[in-house]
Design an enzyme around this catalytic site. Sequence first.
Site, mmCIF file in Angstrom:
data_model
loop_
_atom_site.group_PDB
_atom_site.id
_atom_site.type_symbol
_atom_site.label_atom_id
_atom_site.label_comp_id
_atom_site.label_asym_id
_atom_site.label_seq_id
_atom_site.Cartn_x
_atom_site.Cartn_y
_atom_site.Cartn_z
ATOM 1 N N LYS A 164 -2.990 6.847 13.423
ATOM 2 C CA LYS A 164 -4.306 6.241 13.680
ATOM 3 C C LYS A 164 -5.340 7.307 14.056
ATOM 4 C CE LYS A 164 -3.456 1.892 12.804
ATOM 5 N NZ LYS A 164 -4.141 1.198 11.698
ATOM 6 N N VAL A 190 0.812 -1.225 0.000
ATOM 7 C CA VAL A 190 0.000 0.000 0.000
ATOM 8 C C VAL A 190 0.847 1.278 0.000
ATOM 9 C CG1 VAL A 190 -1.974 -1.131 1.086
ATOM 10 C CG2 VAL A 190 -0.313 0.093 2.527
ATOM 11 N N TYR A 203 2.585 6.097 15.410
ATOM 12 C CA TYR A 203 1.431 5.189 15.222
ATOM 13 C C TYR A 203 0.156 5.846 15.750
ATOM 14 C CZ TYR A 203 -1.479 0.956 15.699
ATOM 15 O OH TYR A 203 -2.497 0.026 15.626
HETATM 16 N N1 LIG Z 1 -4.064 -6.276 16.907
HETATM 17 C C1 LIG Z 1 -4.466 -5.228 17.569
HETATM 18 O O1 LIG Z 1 -4.551 -5.292 18.808
HETATM 19 C C2 LIG Z 1 -4.826 -3.955 16.851
HETATM 20 C C3 LIG Z 1 -5.320 -2.929 17.631
HETATM 21 C C4 LIG Z 1 -5.673 -1.725 17.016
HETATM 22 C C5 LIG Z 1 -5.546 -1.563 15.650
HETATM 23 N N2 LIG Z 1 -5.069 -2.577 14.891
HETATM 24 C C6 LIG Z 1 -4.959 -2.344 13.452
HETATM 25 O O2 LIG Z 1 -5.638 -3.348 12.734
HETATM 26 C C7 LIG Z 1 -5.006 -3.568 11.470
HETATM 27 C C8 LIG Z 1 -4.647 -5.029 11.335
HETATM 28 O O3 LIG Z 1 -3.744 -5.331 12.385
HETATM 29 P P1 LIG Z 1 -3.369 -6.812 12.863
HETATM 30 O O4 LIG Z 1 -3.368 -6.787 14.316
HETATM 31 O O5 LIG Z 1 -4.139 -7.821 12.119
HETATM 32 O O6 LIG Z 1 -1.834 -6.794 12.431
HETATM 33 P P2 LIG Z 1 -0.927 -7.884 11.699
HETATM 34 O O7 LIG Z 1 0.464 -7.423 11.907
HETATM 35 O O8 LIG Z 1 -1.331 -9.241 12.159
HETATM 36 O O9 LIG Z 1 -1.360 -7.704 10.175
HETATM 37 C C9 LIG Z 1 -1.068 -6.514 9.477
HETATM 38 C C10 LIG Z 1 -1.163 -6.809 8.006
HETATM 39 O O10 LIG Z 1 -0.818 -5.628 7.281
HETATM 40 C C11 LIG Z 1 0.088 -6.011 6.253
HETATM 41 N N3 LIG Z 1 0.957 -4.913 5.812
HETATM 42 C C12 LIG Z 1 1.928 -4.292 6.510
HETATM 43 N N4 LIG Z 1 2.550 -3.382 5.720
HETATM 44 C C13 LIG Z 1 1.932 -3.438 4.504
HETATM 45 C C14 LIG Z 1 2.118 -2.756 3.281
HETATM 46 N N5 LIG Z 1 3.065 -1.827 3.130
HETATM 47 N N6 LIG Z 1 1.285 -3.058 2.249
HETATM 48 C C15 LIG Z 1 0.330 -4.000 2.384
HETATM 49 N N7 LIG Z 1 0.133 -4.704 3.515
HETATM 50 C C16 LIG Z 1 0.919 -4.412 4.564
HETATM 51 C C17 LIG Z 1 0.892 -7.151 6.866
HETATM 52 O O11 LIG Z 1 1.591 -7.889 5.883
HETATM 53 C C18 LIG Z 1 -0.201 -7.912 7.561
HETATM 54 O O12 LIG Z 1 -0.863 -8.794 6.698
HETATM 55 C C19 LIG Z 1 -3.789 -2.646 11.453
HETATM 56 O O13 LIG Z 1 -4.094 -1.454 10.772
HETATM 57 C C20 LIG Z 1 -3.544 -2.391 12.916
HETATM 58 O O14 LIG Z 1 -2.832 -1.209 13.157
HETATM 59 C C21 LIG Z 1 -4.690 -3.773 15.470
#
Ligand SMILES: NC(=O)c1ccc[n+]([C@@H]2O[C@H](COP(=O)([O-])OP(=O)(O)OC[C@H]3O[C@@H](n4cnc5c(N)ncnc54)[C@H](O)[C@@H]3O)[C@@H](O)[C@H]2O)c1
Length: 253
Positions: free
Chosen positions: A158, A62, A154
Site C-alpha cells: 500500500k 487482477v 500489505y
Molecule cells: N475496509 C477498509 O477499512 C480499508 C482500509 C484501507 C484500504 N482499503 C482498501 O480498499 C480496497 C477495497 O477494500 P474493501 O474494504 O472494500 O475490501 P473487500 O474485501 O470488501 O473487497 C475487496 C474486493 O477486491 C476483490 N479482489 C480480491 N482479490 C482480487 C483479484 N485477484 N482480482 C480481482 N479482484 C480481487 C474482492 O473479490 C473484493 O471484491 C482494497 O484495496 C483495500 O485494501 C480498505
Amino acid sequence: MTSPRIVLVTGAGIGIGRATAEAFAAAGDHVVVTDVLETDGREVVAGIEAAGGSAEFLRLDVTSTEAADALVADVEARHGAIDVIVANAGIAHRVPLSEMTDAKWDHTFDVDLKGILRVVRPALPGMRARRSGAIVCLSSIMGVAYGWDEHVHYSAAKSGVVGLVRGLAVELAREGIRVNGVAPGYIRTAQLLSEKNSLGPAGAEKAAEFIPMGRLGEPGDIADVILFLASQGARYLTGQTLTVDGGLLVGRY
Ligand SMILES: NC(=O)c1ccc[n+]([C@@H]2O[C@H](COP(=O)([O-])OP(=O)(O)OC[C@H]3O[C@@H](n4cnc5c(N)ncnc54)[C@H](O)[C@@H]3O)[C@@H](O)[C@H]2O)c1
C-alpha cells in the site's frame, strides 16, 4: 447531452468497490463492474440497472496480465473508450513474519500493487490518444502512515501504491491523464470485519471510539471521494493520495 463516461472498477462485487460502482452509475456513467466474485458482481449490476443506471459485469482477476489486457481491449472495442479506472481490488492477509514466505509476500504484491499496473497499462494508449483519463488507486492508512503488525507485506504494497500514483501522475500529466490515490481509514467492509485478517467486528467498534468523527467509515464515504477525484472538480489535482479516515491520523496522539 454528452455520452456517459465508461468507468472500470476492479474488485467491485462488494465493499468499497461496490459502493464506487453504484456512485458512478448514480452520476450517469456506464460502469464496468469487474471482480473474481461473479455472483456479487452480477448482483451489483442488477441493482444498478434496477435503479435506472447502466452497468455490465466482466470477470477479472487482477493477477492475470492476459485477462486484464483482453478485458481492456474488449471494453474499448465495444464502448470506444475507458475514461476512468478505479483500481480498488485488494487483499489484506494476516501473516506473522515467522510465516512470511516469498509466495505469501508476492501474492499480496501481485494483487494490491501490480494488479493496479496490469489494469492501467493497457488503457493508457487509448487515454493518451484521447488526451483524457482519470485513474484512482486504493492505498490505505497502513500505507501512508501506520505500520501494521502481521501485515508487513500489505503495508509495503500500500506504500508502493503511493509511489505508483506519483510516478504515473508525472509521466502522464502532459497527456491529459490524472492519477490519484485514496487512503481509507477504518471502513465497514468484509476486509475490516474479518476476524482472521483484520480488526473483526468488536475491534472495529473499539476503533470507532478513538476516530475523531466518532464512527467507522462506510463504503460510500470513500466512493464519494473517488467520484470527486475522477471529476472535473479535481482537474488540477494529480499525484496525490488523499487520506479519508474521519480524522484518525490527525487526531490520534
Ligand atoms: N475496509 C477498509 O477499512 C480499508 C482500509 C484501507 C484500504 N482499503 C482498501 O480498499 C480496497 C477495497 O477494500 P474493501 O474494504 O472494500 O475490501 P473487500 O474485501 O470488501 O473487497 C475487496 C474486493 O477486491 C476483490 N479482489 C480480491 N482479490 C482480487 C483479484 N485477484 N482480482 C480481482 N479482484 C480481487 C474482492 O473479490 C473484493 O471484491 C482494497 O484495496 C483495500 O485494501 C480498505
